[in-house]
Design an enzyme around this catalytic site. Structure first.
Site, PDB file in Angstrom:
ATOM      1  N   VAL A  58       1.292  -3.767   3.760  1.00  0.00           N
ATOM      2  CA  VAL A  58       1.285  -5.068   4.434  1.00  0.00           C
ATOM      3  C   VAL A  58       2.531  -5.914   4.133  1.00  0.00           C
ATOM      4  O   VAL A  58       2.699  -6.987   4.704  1.00  0.00           O
ATOM      5  CB  VAL A  58       0.002  -5.901   4.156  1.00  0.00           C
ATOM      6  CG1 VAL A  58      -1.220  -5.273   4.790  1.00  0.00           C
ATOM      7  CG2 VAL A  58      -0.203  -6.141   2.675  1.00  0.00           C
TER       8      VAL A  58
ATOM      9  N   TYR B  99      -3.812   3.520   8.467  1.00  0.00           N
ATOM     10  CA  TYR B  99      -5.114   2.883   8.672  1.00  0.00           C
ATOM     11  C   TYR B  99      -5.621   3.138  10.084  1.00  0.00           C
ATOM     12  O   TYR B  99      -5.434   4.209  10.635  1.00  0.00           O
ATOM     13  CB  TYR B  99      -5.030   1.384   8.340  1.00  0.00           C
ATOM     14  CG  TYR B  99      -4.525   1.170   6.949  1.00  0.00           C
ATOM     15  CD1 TYR B  99      -5.259   1.639   5.866  1.00  0.00           C
ATOM     16  CD2 TYR B  99      -3.304   0.577   6.700  1.00  0.00           C
ATOM     17  CE1 TYR B  99      -4.799   1.478   4.574  1.00  0.00           C
ATOM     18  CE2 TYR B  99      -2.842   0.409   5.406  1.00  0.00           C
ATOM     19  CZ  TYR B  99      -3.599   0.876   4.364  1.00  0.00           C
ATOM     20  OH  TYR B  99      -3.146   0.730   3.099  1.00  0.00           O
TER      21      TYR B  99
ATOM     22  N   SER C 271       0.800  -1.244   0.000  1.00  0.00           N
ATOM     23  CA  SER C 271       0.000   0.000   0.000  1.00  0.00           C
ATOM     24  C   SER C 271       0.823   1.281   0.000  1.00  0.00           C
ATOM     25  O   SER C 271       0.263   2.364  -0.181  1.00  0.00           O
ATOM     26  CB  SER C 271      -0.939   0.020   1.194  1.00  0.00           C
ATOM     27  OG  SER C 271      -2.047  -0.790   0.911  1.00  0.00           O
TER      28      SER C 271
ATOM     29  N   LYS D 275       0.280   3.297  -2.961  1.00  0.00           N
ATOM     30  CA  LYS D 275      -0.907   4.160  -3.101  1.00  0.00           C
ATOM     31  C   LYS D 275      -0.514   5.637  -3.069  1.00  0.00           C
ATOM     32  O   LYS D 275      -1.216   6.491  -3.614  1.00  0.00           O
ATOM     33  CB  LYS D 275      -1.935   3.834  -2.022  1.00  0.00           C
ATOM     34  CG  LYS D 275      -2.563   2.432  -2.185  1.00  0.00           C
ATOM     35  CD  LYS D 275      -3.483   2.090  -1.037  1.00  0.00           C
ATOM     36  CE  LYS D 275      -4.364   0.879  -1.260  1.00  0.00           C
ATOM     37  NZ  LYS D 275      -3.760  -0.424  -1.108  1.00  0.00           N
TER      38      LYS D 275
ATOM     39  N   TYR E 233      -3.976  -2.336 -10.347  1.00  0.00           N
ATOM     40  CA  TYR E 233      -3.894  -2.167  -8.880  1.00  0.00           C
ATOM     41  C   TYR E 233      -2.959  -3.218  -8.270  1.00  0.00           C
ATOM     42  O   TYR E 233      -2.063  -2.882  -7.481  1.00  0.00           O
ATOM     43  CB  TYR E 233      -5.311  -2.268  -8.274  1.00  0.00           C
ATOM     44  CG  TYR E 233      -5.298  -2.330  -6.770  1.00  0.00           C
ATOM     45  CD1 TYR E 233      -5.099  -1.174  -6.011  1.00  0.00           C
ATOM     46  CD2 TYR E 233      -5.449  -3.533  -6.086  1.00  0.00           C
ATOM     47  CE1 TYR E 233      -5.056  -1.223  -4.622  1.00  0.00           C
ATOM     48  CE2 TYR E 233      -5.409  -3.599  -4.708  1.00  0.00           C
ATOM     49  CZ  TYR E 233      -5.217  -2.442  -3.982  1.00  0.00           C
ATOM     50  OH  TYR E 233      -5.162  -2.495  -2.605  1.00  0.00           O
TER      51      TYR E 233
HETATM   52  N1  GLN Z   1      -2.312  -5.273  -1.934  1.00  0.00           N
HETATM   53  C1  GLN Z   1      -2.881  -5.158  -0.609  1.00  0.00           C
HETATM   54  C2  GLN Z   1      -4.381  -5.343  -0.669  1.00  0.00           C
HETATM   55  O1  GLN Z   1      -4.984  -4.908  -1.592  1.00  0.00           O
HETATM   56  C3  GLN Z   1      -2.501  -3.831  -0.035  1.00  0.00           C
HETATM   57  C4  GLN Z   1      -2.969  -3.660   1.380  1.00  0.00           C
HETATM   58  C5  GLN Z   1      -1.989  -2.948   2.262  1.00  0.00           C
HETATM   59  O2  GLN Z   1      -0.790  -2.901   2.053  1.00  0.00           O
HETATM   60  N2  GLN Z   1      -2.510  -2.431   3.352  1.00  0.00           N
HETATM   61  O3  GLN Z   1      -4.994  -5.904   0.193  1.00  0.00           O
END
Ligand code: GLN
Length: 297
Positions: free
Chosen positions: A251, A233, A56, A59, A181
């Site tokens: 993650v 988060y 993430s 993002k 994505y």
């Molecule tokens: N690729 C992960 C997902 O879509 C990204 C989530 C994350 O890093 N928090 O669940």
């Protein structure tokens, strides 16, 4: 700056993400830290040069690129509020009729990527070139195995994307949007790469690597504000309390933190806490901020 001291005091903790099977194989005892200052100094310790799945953290790159090239208002399609729910929550999206709360929850990032696809011919390649340019490392790449693994098990992300489409908040083909994505999330980078790539956010939008502004001063502040309010988060309040810096986690166990006008700090420890953030990384950043007395507050 004694980054080795931070390394020595952080003991392995947390659980490696297993919902993406290809990530479950990463050894939990890895730990790296890299610091890059706007003046050009860099410090590193541990596994700082080993690449890992940035997940993430990507993002933020997607958003930075979209703020630069998407001319229709992105903010009609995605909010700028903290979510208070898990990063892949479906519940809120239903209440709010397909407008994700912010660009850093999965649904929000999927909308940002859809907007990128609408203005770019090859959104995946452009994104990759963007990350390479920001970090000054042409060898950075997607990890196809991680992208495939996620696409095979990404039922919740498929559900989120379908829900967005049902609310007319996705313009392009769903399979293309999700493939893009998953690839963005699969990008492999090291702490050193991340610390360098995020330097514009500590430097009013200016990339010393590219010798050019990648964001305006105002946009750079805006991205930092979104990181502060939703970069970690549902642990974002605690993180602000403990560390006091804008940051973004993934993650894969990475966290990038920004000290405005001064430096970036990238940490990697694959063990996650219950909110999906690196347990070791959070502790390391807390120690670092205390040792160096850095905080935006
Ligand atoms: N690729 C992960 C997902 O879509 C990204 C989530 C994350 O890093 N928090 O669940």
């Amino acid at each position: 700056m004694d980054v080795d001291q931070v390394l020595l005091e952080v003991v392995g903790e947390g659980e490696v993400a297993s919902y993406i099977p290809a990530l479950a194989r990463v050894p939990a005892d890895k730990f790296g830290i890299a610091v890059q200052t706007v003046e050009g100094d860099s410090f590193r310790a541990g596994d700082a040069e080993e690449r890992f799945s940035i997940q993430s953290i990507s993002k933020v790159f997607s958003l930075m690129l979209a703020m630069r090239i998407v001319t229709d208002s992105l903010w009609d399609r995605v909010g700028r509020e903290p979510s208070g729910n898990a990063f892949n929550s479906l519940v809120q999206l239903e209440f709010e009729r397909g407008i994700p709360r912010n660009p850093f929850i999965n649904a929000g990032a999927i909308v940002v990527i859809d907007a990128l696809i609408s203005v770019l011919n090859e959104a995946k390649i452009c994104f990759l070139e963007y990350a390479r340019g920001l970090s000054g490392n042409e060898s950075i790449n997607f990890n196809d195995e991680v992208a495939r693994s996620e696409s095979e098990t990404g039922y919740i992300n498929f559900a989120l994307a379908n829900f967005l489409k049902a609310h007319d908040n996705i313009d392009n083909d769903l399979d293309v949007v999700l493939d893009t994505y998953f690839h963005h999330c699969s990008l492999d980078m090291s702490c050193v790469d991340l610390a360098r790539a995020f330097l514009p956010l500590a430097n009013n939008g200016f990339s010393t690597i590219l010798g050019d502004a990648v964001l305006t001063r105002q946009q750079s502040r805006q991205v930092n504000s979104l990181m502060l309010t939703w970069g970690l988060y549902d642990a974002v309040g605690r993180f602000a309390y403990r560390v006091g810096l804008p940051a973004k986690s993934g993650v894969g166990g990475g966290i990038i933190a920004i000290v405005p006008n001064e430096m970036t700090i990238a940490v990697w420890g694959p063990g996650l806490d219950k909110t999906g953030n690196s347990a070791m990384g959070t502790r390391a950043l807390e120690m670092f901020a205390q040792m160096t007395q850095r905080s935006i507050f």
